[in-house]
Design a protein around this motif. Structure first.
Motif, PDB file in Angstrom:
ATOM      1  N   ILE A 197      -1.271   4.184  -0.225  1.00  0.00           N
ATOM      2  CA  ILE A 197      -2.171   5.322  -0.001  1.00  0.00           C
ATOM      3  C   ILE A 197      -2.095   5.696   1.422  1.00  0.00           C
ATOM      4  O   ILE A 197      -2.299   5.035   2.008  1.00  0.00           O
ATOM      5  CB  ILE A 197      -3.290   4.663  -0.432  1.00  0.00           C
ATOM      6  N   VAL A 228       1.316  -1.186   0.120  1.00  0.00           N
ATOM      7  CA  VAL A 228       0.018   0.127   0.592  1.00  0.00           C
ATOM      8  C   VAL A 228       0.901   1.382  -0.435  1.00  0.00           C
ATOM      9  O   VAL A 228       1.940   1.430   0.521  1.00  0.00           O
ATOM     10  CB  VAL A 228      -0.578   0.042   1.391  1.00  0.00           C
ATOM     11  N   GLU A 245      -2.798   2.906   4.847  1.00  0.00           N
ATOM     12  CA  GLU A 245      -1.671   2.792   5.132  1.00  0.00           C
ATOM     13  C   GLU A 245      -2.386   2.860   6.634  1.00  0.00           C
ATOM     14  O   GLU A 245      -1.349   2.097   7.784  1.00  0.00           O
ATOM     15  CB  GLU A 245      -0.504   2.611   5.583  1.00  0.00           C
ATOM     16  N   GLU A 251      -6.475   0.785  -3.404  1.00  0.00           N
ATOM     17  CA  GLU A 251      -5.496   0.962  -3.406  1.00  0.00           C
ATOM     18  C   GLU A 251      -4.458   0.340  -5.141  1.00  0.00           C
ATOM     19  O   GLU A 251      -3.979   1.497  -5.689  1.00  0.00           O
ATOM     20  CB  GLU A 251      -4.120   0.061  -2.828  1.00  0.00           C
TER      21      GLU A 251
END
Length: 410
Positions: free
Chosen positions: A122, A120, A126, A164
């Motif tokens: 973003i 991830v 996260e 994502e």
């Protein structure tokens, strides 16, 4: 009814909420199920066949070494008081109950969260994943934002992974749902509400935003969005110059156009954003507003409307900083919050027809406010960002009303 399975299920539910499960039991306290109406309402002493079926079930479970029995005093073999779980037989108990051990389920969720977190990028996703993993490790329980039902939890995490994966691309909600959740309606049925809550909390976004607007912030659209406006705007679009001045009854732009347009000319004295559609349409009927740009917001602005306002603001503050900006909305909690949202983009914006005089003039069309609403209004008087509305808020409290902008003649 399978009373053996039912009894074991109720005992396992108690075990999974006990200190034994969390590994911090200080005393060897038993995990017990009382045969009263609250804990086991199926044990009906008035129905002999049910009572005997329950007795048969507990005796079989005792023979298998899974439970211990306790009868009511002086009612041995006649009335059950409680049964307690044999913690040494947990694996067999789970198997007979047909139930996946909570520890195994939590481990699977932890593994899925960790797998998504590895890829991830973003920030809000996260942060959500990090907080969820920490909660699982520290408490041995699901975070409150994750669904307890296993399939729904899987769908929810698939939605996060989908957001994502698609990155900045926009997708219609049903297309997103079909691609990442397996069915065009799964998003709406099982994921949407919880996902909106998580986005509001971790993005973060204003809690009053409509669900559709919240999802637009992560590129999931209910429908293709159009922005309505009227005014002498000139833009460049793919090397073509377009002049909107002749559209005196208003026009619209779609998402892709707003993304690609470049503002080239806008000679106006005033820019006004308008919350509600009826009021916007009434406002632009006046054909003498040639030196104005009017924009319909539809409540809290979406990401694409924000982009449009930013392009207008960035052009005007450089080329005609004397231009005035106004926002016209409801005289209520939502209207004040929307004004502050516009102010985040355009610091010099001023409220239009959201003052004490307007409220007094149209008070007969106002809606009465209830006690809870009054408390929320009063709380705004302690927040400096609402200072511009202090006089209006005090008048609302005094008159006991709020006012929708559709009631105002323009």
């Amino acid at each position: 009814m399978d009373y053996q399975q039912l009894i074991l299920t109720r005992l396992l539910e108690k075990y999974e909420e006990s200190r034994h499960f969390y590994g911090d039991a200080r005393v060897n306290r038993k995990v017990a199920l009382k045969f009263n109406h609250k804990e086991f309402p199926w044990y009906d002493l008035e129905r002999v066949e049910v009572k005997e079926a329950v007795h048969f079930a507990v005796k079989k479970l005792r023979e298998k070494g899974m439970i211990k029995l306790k009868w009511m005093r002086f009612e041995e073999g006649n009335i059950l008081e409680e049964v307690s779980l044999n913690l040494a037989q947990l694996e067999s108990v789970y198997q007979l109950a047909g139930r996946k051990p909570k520890g195994d389920s939590l481990l699977e969720v932890h593994s899925r969260l960790a797998a998504i977190k590895k890829t991830v990028q973003i920030p809000w996703i996260e942060k959500f994943l990090k907080d969820s993993i920490e909660h699982l490790e520290n408490t041995k329980s699901l975070p409150r934002y994750l669904p307890k039902e296993e399939e729904t939890c899987h769908k929810f995490l698939s939605a996060l992974a989908g957001i994502e994966e698609k990155g900045s691309d926009e997708m219609l909600e049903r297309v997103f749902s079909r691609k990442y959740l397996g069915s065009s309606k799964e998003m709406e049925r099982k994921v949407r509400s919880r996902l909106v809550t998580v986005i509001k909390e971790f993005f973060p976004l204003d809690k009053d935003l409509e669900d559709e607007v919240v999802l637009e912030y992560v590129g999931i659209l209910k429908t293709s969005e159009d922005l309505l406006f009227r005014g002498p705007l000139e833009i460049d679009l793919l090397q073509e110059r377009i002049d909107f001045a002749p559209f005196i009854f208003g026009t619209s732009l779609n998402t892709e156009t707003i993304k690609r347009l470049i503002v080239r000319k806008l000679k106006v004295d005033k820019v006004i954003t308008i919350e509600n559609k009826a009021s916007y349409l009434a406002y632009i009927k006046d054909n003498d507003r040639d030196k104005e740009l009017a924009v319909y917001l539809a409540g809290f602005y979406s990401p694409v409307k924000k982009m449009f306002l930013e392009k207008i603001w960035n052009f005007i503050r450089v080329n005609s900083p004397e231009t005035e900006f106004f926002h016209w909305g409801d005289i209520d909690l939502g209207g004040f919050k929307i004004f502050l949202q516009v102010q985040n983009i355009i610091p010099q914006v001023q409220p239009f027809l959201m003052d004490v005089e307007t409220l007094r003039k149209y008070v007969v069309y106002g809606d009465l406010i209830e006690d809870n609403y009054r408390k929320k209004l009063t709380a705004l008087l302690e927040k400096p960002e609402y200072r511009i509305f202090y006089p209006t808020i005090k008048e609302m409290l005094g008159l006991g009303v709020k006012l929708e902008q559709e009631a105002i003649e323009i």
